[in-house]
Design a protein around this motif. Sequence first.
Motif, PDB file in Angstrom:
ATOM      1  N   ARG A 214      39.178  51.099  33.899  1.00 61.13           N
ATOM      2  CA  ARG A 214      39.695  50.834  32.941  1.00 61.13           C
ATOM      3  C   ARG A 214      40.847  49.472  34.164  1.00 61.13           C
ATOM      4  N   GLU A 215      41.090  49.462  34.417  1.00 56.80           N
ATOM      5  CA  GLU A 215      42.371  48.477  35.014  1.00 56.80           C
ATOM      6  C   GLU A 215      41.795  47.227  36.234  1.00 56.80           C
ATOM      7  N   GLU A 216      40.455  47.154  36.873  1.00 54.47           N
ATOM      8  CA  GLU A 216      39.428  46.796  36.884  1.00 54.47           C
ATOM      9  C   GLU A 216      39.270  44.999  35.686  1.00 54.47           C
ATOM     10  N   SER A 217      39.372  43.966  36.128  1.00 54.11           N
ATOM     11  CA  SER A 217      39.599  42.460  35.838  1.00 54.11           C
ATOM     12  C   SER A 217      38.397  42.230  35.297  1.00 54.11           C
ATOM     13  N   THR A 218      37.668  41.642  34.232  1.00 56.91           N
ATOM     14  CA  THR A 218      35.876  41.577  33.779  1.00 56.91           C
ATOM     15  C   THR A 218      36.255  40.084  34.104  1.00 56.91           C
ATOM     16  N   LEU A 219      36.702  39.411  34.338  1.00 56.51           N
ATOM     17  CA  LEU A 219      37.510  37.861  33.674  1.00 56.51           C
ATOM     18  C   LEU A 219      36.379  37.957  35.079  1.00 56.51           C
ATOM     19  N   ARG A 220      34.943  36.452  34.870  1.00 58.29           N
ATOM     20  CA  ARG A 220      34.782  35.736  35.737  1.00 58.29           C
ATOM     21  C   ARG A 220      34.391  34.638  35.905  1.00 58.29           C
ATOM     22  N   ASP A 221      33.904  33.867  36.552  1.00 59.60           N
ATOM     23  CA  ASP A 221      33.552  31.527  36.177  1.00 59.60           C
ATOM     24  C   ASP A 221      32.846  31.441  34.894  1.00 59.60           C
ATOM     25  N   SER A 222      32.382  32.793  34.505  1.00 63.13           N
ATOM     26  CA  SER A 222      31.355  32.031  33.306  1.00 63.13           C
ATOM     27  C   SER A 222      31.527  33.256  31.943  1.00 63.13           C
ATOM     28  N   GLU A 223      31.190  32.644  30.848  1.00 58.48           N
ATOM     29  CA  GLU A 223      31.367  33.250  29.872  1.00 58.48           C
ATOM     30  C   GLU A 223      30.163  34.590  29.385  1.00 58.48           C
ATOM     31  N   TRP A 224      29.266  34.242  30.498  1.00 62.37           N
ATOM     32  CA  TRP A 224      27.999  35.620  30.805  1.00 62.37           C
ATOM     33  C   TRP A 224      28.827  36.428  31.891  1.00 62.37           C
ATOM     34  N   GLU A 225      29.011  35.829  32.782  1.00 60.12           N
ATOM     35  CA  GLU A 225      29.522  36.513  34.364  1.00 60.12           C
ATOM     36  C   GLU A 225      30.601  37.725  33.410  1.00 60.12           C
ATOM     37  N   THR A 226      31.251  37.082  32.578  1.00 58.92           N
ATOM     38  CA  THR A 226      32.057  37.947  32.097  1.00 58.92           C
ATOM     39  C   THR A 226      31.661  38.989  31.029  1.00 58.92           C
ATOM     40  N   LEU A 227      31.571  38.303  30.445  1.00 59.77           N
ATOM     41  CA  LEU A 227      30.766  39.798  29.114  1.00 59.77           C
ATOM     42  C   LEU A 227      29.549  40.666  29.786  1.00 59.77           C
TER      43      LEU A 227
END
Length: 75
Positions: free
Chosen positions: A34-47
């Motif tokens: 739950r604490e892991e960030s899901t923010l990535r370089d693109s919208e697709w990778e974040t999703l």
Amino acid sequence: MISNTEKIQIKQILQAPQWDAIMNVINLRLLQIREESTLRDSEWETLKATCLKDGRIEGLNLLVQDLYRIAQESK
């Protein structure tokens, strides 16, 4: 199909004091996920990362729920 013998074994595991240690490990892992960030370089990778994270959480929760359900089905 799970045999009644296996259901009884699962029930015994869930009732054993050692099960608390396993649940602690599961809960710690869930907290880490739950604490892991899901923010990535693109919208697709974040999703994608968000969906994978949700799937991992759901998978662990379903496993625990299934174990308790199976234990209740034992004769």
